[in-house]
Design a protein around this motif. Structure first.
Motif, PDB file in Angstrom:
ATOM      1  N   TRP A 197       0.825  -1.201   0.000  1.00  7.44           N
ATOM      2  CA  TRP A 197       0.000   0.000   0.000  1.00  7.44           C
ATOM      3  C   TRP A 197       0.870   1.266   0.000  1.00  7.44           C
ATOM      4  CZ3 TRP A 197      -3.893   2.271  -1.590  1.00  7.44           C
ATOM      5  CH2 TRP A 197      -4.421   3.424  -1.003  1.00  7.44           C
ATOM      6  N   LYS A 198       1.955   1.255   0.735  1.00 11.51           N
ATOM      7  CA  LYS A 198       2.865   2.401   0.730  1.00 11.51           C
ATOM      8  C   LYS A 198       3.445   2.626  -0.673  1.00 11.51           C
ATOM      9  CE  LYS A 198       4.327   2.254   5.590  1.00 11.51           C
ATOM     10  NZ  LYS A 198       5.473   2.059   6.519  1.00 11.51           N
ATOM     11  N   LYS A 199       3.761   1.532  -1.341  1.00 10.04           N
ATOM     12  CA  LYS A 199       4.298   1.620  -2.702  1.00 10.04           C
ATOM     13  C   LYS A 199       3.261   2.201  -3.657  1.00 10.04           C
ATOM     14  CE  LYS A 199       6.019  -1.357  -6.419  1.00 10.04           C
ATOM     15  NZ  LYS A 199       6.306  -2.778  -6.809  1.00 10.04           N
ATOM     16  N   ILE A 200       2.006   1.772  -3.502  1.00 13.22           N
ATOM     17  CA  ILE A 200       0.928   2.266  -4.365  1.00 13.22           C
ATOM     18  C   ILE A 200       0.719   3.761  -4.136  1.00 13.22           C
ATOM     19  CG2 ILE A 200      -1.574   2.155  -4.759  1.00 13.22           C
ATOM     20  CD1 ILE A 200      -1.364  -0.866  -4.195  1.00 13.22           C
ATOM     21  N   LYS A 201       0.675   4.180  -2.880  1.00  8.48           N
ATOM     22  CA  LYS A 201       0.486   5.610  -2.575  1.00  8.48           C
ATOM     23  C   LYS A 201       1.625   6.448  -3.143  1.00  8.48           C
ATOM     24  CE  LYS A 201      -0.016   5.556   1.884  1.00  8.48           C
ATOM     25  NZ  LYS A 201      -0.237   6.131   3.239  1.00  8.48           N
ATOM     26  N   ARG A 202       2.829   5.945  -3.025  1.00  6.52           N
ATOM     27  CA  ARG A 202       3.989   6.687  -3.517  1.00  6.52           C
ATOM     28  C   ARG A 202       3.931   6.820  -5.044  1.00  6.52           C
ATOM     29  NH1 ARG A 202       7.306   4.176  -0.744  1.00  6.52           N
ATOM     30  NH2 ARG A 202       7.908   2.546  -2.222  1.00  6.52           N
ATOM     31  N   LYS A 203       3.564   5.728  -5.708  1.00  7.61           N
ATOM     32  CA  LYS A 203       3.483   5.760  -7.172  1.00  7.61           C
ATOM     33  C   LYS A 203       2.353   6.676  -7.640  1.00  7.61           C
ATOM     34  CE  LYS A 203       3.088   2.802 -11.252  1.00  7.61           C
ATOM     35  NZ  LYS A 203       2.960   1.401 -11.751  1.00  7.61           N
ATOM     36  N   ALA A 204       1.234   6.658  -6.891  1.00 13.07           N
ATOM     37  CA  ALA A 204       0.066   7.459  -7.281  1.00 13.07           C
ATOM     38  C   ALA A 204       0.352   8.948  -7.247  1.00 13.07           C
ATOM     39  CB  ALA A 204      -1.114   7.133  -6.373  1.00 13.07           C
ATOM     40  N   THR A 205       1.292   9.373  -6.425  1.00 15.64           N
ATOM     41  CA  THR A 205       1.597  10.802  -6.325  1.00 15.64           C
ATOM     42  C   THR A 205       2.424  11.296  -7.502  1.00 15.64           C
ATOM     43  OG1 THR A 205       3.586  10.338  -5.003  1.00 15.64           O
ATOM     44  CG2 THR A 205       1.525  10.755  -3.808  1.00 15.64           C
ATOM     45  N   PHE A 206       3.076  10.378  -8.221  1.00 13.03           N
ATOM     46  CA  PHE A 206       3.965  10.774  -9.316  1.00 13.03           C
ATOM     47  C   PHE A 206       3.359  10.585 -10.703  1.00 13.03           C
ATOM     48  CE2 PHE A 206       6.990   9.849  -5.856  1.00 13.03           C
ATOM     49  CZ  PHE A 206       7.666  11.054  -5.830  1.00 13.03           C
ATOM     50  N   VAL A 207       2.394   9.652 -10.840  1.00 12.46           N
ATOM     51  CA  VAL A 207       1.843   9.388 -12.169  1.00 12.46           C
ATOM     52  C   VAL A 207       0.869  10.491 -12.569  1.00 12.46           C
ATOM     53  CG1 VAL A 207       2.109   6.901 -11.968  1.00 12.46           C
ATOM     54  CG2 VAL A 207      -0.036   7.968 -11.240  1.00 12.46           C
ATOM     55  N   ARG A 208       0.736  10.665 -13.870  1.00  8.99           N
ATOM     56  CA  ARG A 208      -0.184  11.667 -14.404  1.00  8.99           C
ATOM     57  C   ARG A 208      -1.482  10.965 -14.807  1.00  8.99           C
ATOM     58  NH1 ARG A 208       1.218  15.788 -19.408  1.00  8.99           N
ATOM     59  NH2 ARG A 208      -0.748  16.980 -19.351  1.00  8.99           N
ATOM     60  N   PRO A 209      -2.606  11.359 -14.226  1.00 12.34           N
ATOM     61  CA  PRO A 209      -3.863  10.670 -14.539  1.00 12.34           C
ATOM     62  C   PRO A 209      -4.320  10.963 -15.977  1.00 12.34           C
ATOM     63  CG  PRO A 209      -4.290  12.574 -13.160  1.00 12.34           C
ATOM     64  CD  PRO A 209      -2.794  12.440 -13.254  1.00 12.34           C
ATOM     65  N   PRO A 210      -4.995   9.985 -16.607  1.00 14.13           N
ATOM     66  CA  PRO A 210      -5.336   8.659 -16.062  1.00 14.13           C
ATOM     67  C   PRO A 210      -4.153   7.699 -16.205  1.00 14.13           C
ATOM     68  CG  PRO A 210      -6.221   8.871 -18.277  1.00 14.13           C
ATOM     69  CD  PRO A 210      -5.591  10.198 -17.953  1.00 14.13           C
ATOM     70  N   ALA A 211      -3.936   6.881 -15.168  1.00 16.91           N
ATOM     71  CA  ALA A 211      -2.799   5.964 -15.198  1.00 16.91           C
ATOM     72  C   ALA A 211      -3.068   4.748 -14.322  1.00 16.91           C
ATOM     73  CB  ALA A 211      -1.534   6.676 -14.722  1.00 16.91           C
ATOM     74  N   LEU A 212      -2.548   3.601 -14.754  1.00 19.35           N
ATOM     75  CA  LEU A 212      -2.613   2.383 -13.954  1.00 19.35           C
ATOM     76  C   LEU A 212      -1.547   2.450 -12.872  1.00 19.35           C
ATOM     77  CD1 LEU A 212      -3.648  -0.566 -13.529  1.00 19.35           C
ATOM     78  CD2 LEU A 212      -1.872  -1.286 -15.153  1.00 19.35           C
ATOM     79  N   VAL A 213      -1.978   2.258 -11.634  1.00 18.84           N
ATOM     80  CA  VAL A 213      -1.041   2.325 -10.502  1.00 18.84           C
ATOM     81  C   VAL A 213      -0.641   0.934 -10.032  1.00 18.84           C
ATOM     82  CG1 VAL A 213      -0.748   3.132  -8.127  1.00 18.84           C
ATOM     83  CG2 VAL A 213      -1.991   4.543  -9.775  1.00 18.84           C
ATOM     84  N   GLN A 214      -1.594  -0.001 -10.012  1.00 23.10           N
ATOM     85  CA  GLN A 214      -1.302  -1.355  -9.540  1.00 23.10           C
ATOM     86  C   GLN A 214      -2.171  -2.343 -10.309  1.00 23.10           C
ATOM     87  OE1 GLN A 214       0.921  -2.562  -7.518  1.00 23.10           O
ATOM     88  NE2 GLN A 214       0.183  -4.663  -7.298  1.00 23.10           N
ATOM     89  N   ARG A 215      -1.548  -3.340 -10.926  1.00 26.03           N
ATOM     90  CA  ARG A 215      -2.296  -4.356 -11.666  1.00 26.03           C
ATOM     91  C   ARG A 215      -2.552  -5.562 -10.774  1.00 26.03           C
ATOM     92  NH1 ARG A 215      -3.440  -5.082 -16.817  1.00 26.03           N
ATOM     93  NH2 ARG A 215      -1.933  -3.521 -17.559  1.00 26.03           N
ATOM     94  N   GLU A 216      -3.783  -6.067 -10.849  1.00 25.20           N
ATOM     95  CA  GLU A 216      -4.155  -7.259 -10.085  1.00 25.20           C
ATOM     96  C   GLU A 216      -3.356  -8.462 -10.585  1.00 25.20           C
ATOM     97  OE1 GLU A 216      -4.923  -8.692  -7.672  1.00 25.20           O
ATOM     98  OE2 GLU A 216      -6.926  -9.522  -7.533  1.00 25.20           O
ATOM     99  N   ALA A 217      -3.219  -9.471  -9.744  1.00 23.60           N
ATOM    100  CA  ALA A 217      -2.474 -10.673 -10.107  1.00 23.60           C
ATOM    101  C   ALA A 217      -3.082 -11.328 -11.342  1.00 23.60           C
ATOM    102  CB  ALA A 217      -2.478 -11.652  -8.942  1.00 23.60           C
ATOM    103  N   SER A 218      -2.287 -12.090 -12.068  1.00 19.88           N
ATOM    104  CA  SER A 218      -2.774 -12.813 -13.247  1.00 19.88           C
ATOM    105  C   SER A 218      -3.825 -13.835 -12.836  1.00 19.88           C
ATOM    106  CB  SER A 218      -1.622 -13.519 -13.948  1.00 19.88           C
ATOM    107  OG  SER A 218      -1.098 -14.552 -13.109  1.00 19.88           O
ATOM    108  N   LEU A 219      -4.534 -14.369 -13.821  1.00 19.79           N
ATOM    109  CA  LEU A 219      -5.582 -15.344 -13.541  1.00 19.79           C
ATOM    110  C   LEU A 219      -5.046 -16.513 -12.734  1.00 19.79           C
ATOM    111  CD1 LEU A 219      -8.369 -16.667 -13.952  1.00 19.79           C
ATOM    112  CD2 LEU A 219      -7.532 -17.537 -16.139  1.00 19.79           C
ATOM    113  N   THR A 220      -3.933 -17.080 -13.163  1.00 17.42           N
ATOM    114  CA  THR A 220      -3.385 -18.251 -12.481  1.00 17.42           C
ATOM    115  C   THR A 220      -2.949 -17.913 -11.059  1.00 17.42           C
ATOM    116  OG1 THR A 220      -2.604 -19.106 -14.608  1.00 17.42           O
ATOM    117  CG2 THR A 220      -1.675 -20.084 -12.618  1.00 17.42           C
ATOM    118  N   SER A 221      -2.249 -16.797 -10.894  1.00 24.10           N
ATOM    119  CA  SER A 221      -1.800 -16.402  -9.558  1.00 24.10           C
ATOM    120  C   SER A 221      -2.984 -16.157  -8.631  1.00 24.10           C
ATOM    121  CB  SER A 221      -0.939 -15.138  -9.646  1.00 24.10           C
ATOM    122  OG  SER A 221       0.199 -15.363 -10.441  1.00 24.10           O
TER     123      SER A 221
END
Length: 506
Positions: A197-221
């Motif tokens: 969650w800390k990593k997601i918050k940190r990344k969200a402050t730098f990306v320019r919207p609209p942007a993907l911040v965190q991708r969910e695990a693959s189907l198998t995972s």
């Protein structure tokens, strides 16, 4: 109950089959063009706020803007928390215009994939699933999965997690698989989720919207994380790299399950070995046969899915009520299986064969709810109506297999029906009258499907002769197998110009 998971991979797709007592009950397909978005976290920009429907539209970079309802702004009540989802959000809704403003950037998570003409649905109540816990940074309570029925164990887990949670750090749901887990395992996973969650918050402050911040695990995972537990007897994988990846993951979170994984290396394809390819091929058919001779008709529509139960060739012996009851009970088992297999969601109306006895109606409803209890999706089945109908809902987070794996028929526009030859001939006559009235063209070639051309020659031998006389047109019929069975084309001669669309109405 015997449970098995089969994972087969190829260059273009990965398929996961879930079997219960050697019967296929779930099929999940992962393709590049069908990549799942549920669980993805985006930094989005609010495009529009609509107080009239208590919703906002958020640009997250997808083809259509995401839908954010006011109910997805509220922290879920503790009583509504369930395993594998964020629970239903109830309570007094805030005014959407007070919560978000046009042009504002917000962090949202996808809860439902785009379906038909609708864009994805999102929530601001972000949740991060682990194997034992679901961490919700904007919540404030500790919930325990209802599937853990032992009160003492529920209290132990709740107390243990509450003691591990840093102050004002969010809320947690303890998942079913965490039953009998140790404090060290919970502490290790909670630490990992907090770091994520800390990593997601940190990344969200730098990306320019609209942007993907965190991708969910693959189907198998996701399957291994959410489903592979002591309740699964065996997991088969036919791709070595995937097999090694699963082993590495389980070595960290649950080493006791390692002995249940099998690398499948036989020459016979995995799904062929378990004889489920034929079942997969039948998933797109309207009719589903029941073992004793009855059958189901499954009809998806825009508003709902209707399922009709028929006795077919099963006529029983003497008592009609017993015959009907047996068919209906058998149908409940197959219907609940088909809902999972086809991933049917939304409103579902089931037309059971009418039963006179209230006791039999109650028995069918009880059987239905019992089998629905095995479904991972949230379901709700209502009482049998006087007409023998059961209305129910099933959680829908993505398009059904029928929608995602098929396209509408270009001839019938997805209705499954085409016009009869006599109807096509009627449409042709009306179109020719428009041409005669509104065009200078007098020499036309009529191209028809061979079946319709044959109908004209055999059933309407005077059709062309009468039209030539009345309309003063020079008409020639030609059969063309490329044309759809309920279409025709009008070609003006000698130029060879197609004039059909200009005059065709109905």
């Amino acid at each position: 109950m015997k449970r098995e998971i089969l994972i087969t991979g190829g260059q273009r797709e990965t398929r996961v089959a879930i079997l219960e007592d050697d019967r296929l009950v779930e099929l999940l397909v992962d393709r590049p063009e069908l990549r799942r978005s549920v669980g993805n976290i985006y930094r989005g920009r609010v495009e529009a706020v609509l107080p009239g429907i208590q919703a906002a539209f958020v640009d997250i970079g997808t083809e259509k803007s995401a839908f954010l309802h006011a109910s997805d702004l509220i922290e879920p009540d503790e009583d509504e928390l369930e395993d594998d989802d964020n629970g239903k959000r109830r309570g007094k809704l805030p005014n959407i215009q007070d919560a978000v403003k046009r042009g504002e950037t917000i962090l949202v998570q996808v809860t439902k994939e785009p379906i038909s003409s609708k864009g994805p649905r999102v929530t601001t109540q972000v949740s991060l699933p682990g194997r034992f816990l679901v961490y919700m940074p904007y919540a404030s309570k500790v919930g325990v999965s209802r599937k853990i029925e032992n009160r003492e164990e529920r209290a132990r887990l709740r107390q243990m997690v509450a003691g591990l949670m840093p102050k004002d750090s969010g809320g947690v749901i303890v998942r079913t698989v965490a039953e009998d887990i140790t404090q060290d395992d919970l502490k290790r996973e909670l630490k990992s989720l907090l770091a994520l969650w800390k990593k997601i918050k940190r990344k969200a402050t730098f990306v320019r919207p609209p942007a993907l911040v965190q991708r969910e695990a693959s189907l198998t995972s996701g399957i291994i994380r959410d489903l592979f537990s002591e309740n699964v007897d065996r997991l088969y994988v036919d791709v070595r790299d995937l097999y090694e990846e699963i082993r590495r993951y389980l070595e960290q979170v649950d080493p006791d399950l390692l002995e249940r994984i099998t690398l499948y290396e036989d020459a016979t394809p995995l799904f062929d070995k378990f004889e489920i390819e034929s079942e997969i091929a039948n998933l797109y058919k309207r009719r589903v046969d029941l073992p004793t001779g009855g059958y189901l008709i499954i009809e998806p529509t825009e508003a709902l899915v209707s399922i009709d139960v028929n006795t077919g060739r099963y006529t029983g012996k003497k008592d009609p009520e017993k015959t009907i009851l047996k068919t209906n009970l058998e149908a409940t088992r197959e219907i609940t299986r088909q809902l999972r297999l086809r991933d049917i969601g939304g409103i579902i109306v089931i037309d059971f064969i009418d039963m006179e006895s209230q006791g039999n109606r109650d028995r069918v409803l009880h059987e239905m709810r019992t089998h629905l209890g095995r479904d991972r999706a949230r379901t709700r089945a209502f009482e049998v109506s006087d007409l023998g109908l059961i209305e129910m809902t099933r959680q829908r987070v993505r398009p059904s297999l029928w929608h995602s794996m098929t396209n509408p028929c270009p001839s019938c526009s997805g209705t499954g029906r085409v016009f009869r030859p006599e109807v096509v001939v009627g449409r042709l006559e009306r179109t020719l009258r428009r041409v005669a009235h509104g065009s200078k063209e007098r020499q036309l070639t009529v191209r028809l499907h061979p079946d319709v051309a044959l109908f004209l020659l055999e059933q309407e031998p005077n059709f062309l002769k009468d039209l030539r006389k009345v309309l003063k047109l020079d008409l020639e019929i030609r059969d063309d197998p490329i044309i759809a069975v309920d279409e025709f084309r009008l070609v003006a001669q000698p130029a060879g110009r197609d004039v059909t669309d200009k005059y065709l109405v109905a």
